[in-house]
Design a protein around this motif. Structure first.
Motif, short mmCIF file in Angstrom:
data_model
loop_
_atom_site.label_atom_id
_atom_site.label_comp_id
_atom_site.label_asym_id
_atom_site.label_seq_id
_atom_site.Cartn_x
_atom_site.Cartn_y
_atom_site.Cartn_z
N LEU A 192 0.78 -1.40 0.03
CA LEU A 192 -0.13 0.09 0.21
C LEU A 192 0.94 1.22 -0.22
CD1 LEU A 192 -2.65 1.42 0.46
CD2 LEU A 192 -2.42 1.32 2.82
N LEU A 193 1.86 1.29 0.80
CA LEU A 193 2.86 2.49 0.96
C LEU A 193 3.43 2.56 -0.42
CD1 LEU A 193 4.54 2.13 4.44
CD2 LEU A 193 2.90 3.57 3.72
N PHE A 194 3.99 1.63 -1.17
CA PHE A 194 4.41 1.55 -2.31
C PHE A 194 3.57 2.19 -3.43
CE2 PHE A 194 5.71 -0.11 -6.57
CZ PHE A 194 6.97 0.49 -6.47
N ALA A 195 2.46 1.70 -3.43
CA ALA A 195 1.43 2.34 -4.32
C ALA A 195 1.28 3.91 -4.32
CB ALA A 195 0.01 1.53 -4.28
N LEU A 196 1.10 4.24 -2.82
CA LEU A 196 0.91 5.43 -2.55
C LEU A 196 2.05 6.64 -3.02
CD1 LEU A 196 -0.76 5.18 0.99
CD2 LEU A 196 -1.97 6.18 -1.21
N PHE A 197 3.38 5.83 -2.91
CA PHE A 197 4.55 6.57 -3.04
C PHE A 197 4.54 6.76 -4.69
CE2 PHE A 197 9.05 6.14 -3.83
CZ PHE A 197 9.58 7.39 -3.16
N MET A 198 4.04 5.76 -5.44
CA MET A 198 4.22 5.80 -6.74
C MET A 198 3.28 6.99 -7.36
SD MET A 198 4.48 2.08 -8.97
CE MET A 198 5.26 2.94 -10.32
N LYS A 199 1.99 6.94 -6.70
CA LYS A 199 1.25 7.89 -7.26
C LYS A 199 1.75 9.37 -6.81
CE LYS A 199 -3.45 9.54 -6.35
NZ LYS A 199 -4.88 9.23 -5.68
N GLN A 200 2.52 9.55 -5.75
CA GLN A 200 3.18 10.95 -5.19
C GLN A 200 4.01 11.24 -6.30
OE1 GLN A 200 3.90 10.75 -0.82
NE2 GLN A 200 6.16 11.09 -1.75
N GLU A 201 4.83 10.25 -6.36
CA GLU A 201 6.07 10.57 -7.60
C GLU A 201 5.61 10.81 -8.87
OE1 GLU A 201 10.02 9.61 -6.66
OE2 GLU A 201 8.38 10.53 -4.92
N ARG A 202 4.36 10.41 -9.17
CA ARG A 202 3.99 10.92 -10.53
C ARG A 202 3.15 12.02 -10.45
NH1 ARG A 202 2.87 5.92 -14.32
NH2 ARG A 202 4.98 5.06 -13.75
N GLY A 203 3.31 12.82 -9.26
CA GLY A 203 2.78 14.38 -8.99
C GLY A 203 1.30 14.34 -8.59
N PHE A 204 0.85 13.33 -8.08
CA PHE A 204 -0.60 13.25 -7.59
C PHE A 204 -0.69 13.58 -6.15
CE2 PHE A 204 -0.79 10.89 -11.69
CZ PHE A 204 -1.93 11.53 -12.32
#
Ligand code: M6R
Length: 462
Positions: free
Chosen positions: A269-281
């Protein structure tokens, strides 16, 4: 006269396949060890040395470990060791300091490690979250470029594979990136297609599972970017991946994985959120807030352990169980079934609830306990009709439902009510009663829960 080290080197050169060897000779006061594929560590103690496949068994005696690599030979004496390559050249190896404390590998009053580990889950979740969420931002040190990722493949075995399936729901929902989940043993032999832009994630508690390690090597040989979600620090998989996130579950001694499973879900879950954040969301602040409440919600389920034991008494002599769930809770059913079969030796199957009518329903009669995971989400009404189908065939329904849910009372023989949470987090809560049900059934049957027959904590064979 020959020399034991040379004899081992010559033998190792001829060996095929994977192995971990410890060789002794009646005239020599030493052990010569070698490995290929299988894990092998040397524990450096005071006037004593150890050889093991994992750090857990040596922790009580020493915190210093050396990880042997393939094609290295170590000679171990009471107070010294030396390591050579296959040409006889000496090699200097780093001694790793193991951070786990001894009380983490004691039962601390619990009857079994498995029960202790189930009860440690609120703290395990706190540990996996610690320092990783700040001001609604996820902090992970991932050293691969995530912005170019177009497809994710998650590879794992057993319980870790179930966590990976939950990870698929989470990553796809949160990031919109397509995720495939593969059994490591299938991935490695099916000539997998890896393209530029693919990211391979390996999930493993031990970091030593042979199939997972081999699949990782296959992915690397095809130039995939790799990330490992591993519990055991310094383990082979942790050392082989391009980047990693540790689960911080602490040592898991019971063969049946429990707290590592929860930490795997949270890490995914943390990784999914991190990916989203890294993509600017922006991240969903409500979800992060709810995540912080999960340890207390798990505690609310754990206090029901004795009630679950009463239910276990009723069902301990059943010969078969079905576990049914839908959506993100389908893998919870798989995990409930795996926990039951591995420690109680009762045959159990997990299915997506809708698949039941395509075959398994033929098994249902008055002797069949059917465990439903029935959280109030968009699949709830469908689950309800699946339950009615079971009830019509006199199946014995046990259901995990949300607190205050009275709608199913007339259908079920037994009910576990769990605190309401977000759909993304519901597997973390829903699996707890299933772990406890499996534990109590196995214990009531008098089985050595921590060491069930035919199973090993790290599966280092193919
Ligand atoms: O150490 P790993 O997570 O790679 O292990 C994978 C499986 O062997 C493991 O999850 C196994 O299924 C457990 N006994 C489940 O409780």
């Amino acid at each position: 006269m020959g020399n034991l080290e040379n004899a081992v080197i010559q033998a190792v050169r001829c060996l095929e396949g994977t192995f971990g060897l410890a060789v002794i000779h009646k005239n020599e006061d030493k052990i010569v060890v070698a490995k290929k594929g299988s894990p092998l560590i040397i524990g450096v103690g005071e006037n004593e040395m150890f050889v093991a496949s994992d750090v857990a068994p040596i922790l009580e005696y020493t915190k210093k470990a050396i990880y042997l690599n393939d094609n290295e030979i170590a000679t171990i004496k009471k107070n010294e060791y030396s390591i050579q390559d296959l040409s006889g050249n000496n090699i200097d190896k780093k001694i790793h300091e193991i951070k786990w404390a001894v009380d983490q590998i004691e039962k601390s009053g619990f009857k079994h490690f498995m029960l202790k580990e189930i009860f440690e889950q609120p703290d395990a979740i706190k540990n996996v979250l610690r320092g990783r969420i700040k001001n609604n931002k996820i902090k992970l040190s991932v050293n691969v470029d995530l912005n170019s990722v177009e497809r994710i493949i998650i590879i794992a075995c057993g319980t870790s594979w179930h966590a990976a399936l939950i990870g698929k729901y989470l990553i796809e929902k949160i990031t919109g990136i397509s995720v495939e989940v593969d059994y490591a043993s299938e991935f490695r032999y099916r000539k997998p297609i890896i393209k530029e832009g693919d990211l391979v994630i390996v999930v493993s508690q031990s970091g030593e599972t042979t199939d997972t390690l081999a699949a990782l090597k296959e992915a690397k040989s095809k130039k995939a970017k790799t990330i490992g979600f591993v519990n055991v620090v310094g383990s082979t998989i942790a050392r082989e991946v391009d980047s990693g996130i540790y689960l911080h579950a602490g040592p898991e001694i019971g063969v049946a994985s429990t707290k590592a499973f929860l930490c795997q879900i949270v890490t995914l879950l943390l990784f999914a959120l991190f990916m989203k954040q890294e993509r600017g969301f922006d991240l969903d602040e409500e979800l992060l807030k709810e995540l912080g409440k999960i340890p207390n919600k798990i505690k609310q389920v754990l206090v029901e352990s004795d009630n679950i034991k009463h239910i276990a008494e009723k069902f301990k002599d059943a010969k078969n169980f079905l576990y049914l769930g839908r959506g993100i809770n389908f893998p919870v059913g798989l995990e409930g079934a795996l926990k039951l079969k591995e420690i109680s030796y009762i045959h159990a199957e997990g299915y997506p609830a809708a698949e039941m009518k395509h075959g398994p329903i033929a098994l249902v009669d008055k002797n069949m306990p059917v465990v439903f995971v029935a959280s109030k989400d968009h699949t709830y009404e469908k689950i309800l009709s699946n339950m009615q189908e079971i009830k019509a065939r006199q199946g014995r329904i046990i259901a995990v439902v949300n607190e205050h849910d009275e709608k199913l009372n007339h259908l079920v023989e037994n009910i576990f009510k769990v605190p309401i949470t977000r759909n993304e987090l519901s597997p973390i809560i829903n699996v707890i009663p299933l772990q406890l049900l499996a534990y109590h059934i196995a214990d009531l049957k008098g089985i050595d829960v921590d060491k069930p027959r035919n199973l090993a904590k790290s599966v280092t064979v193919e």
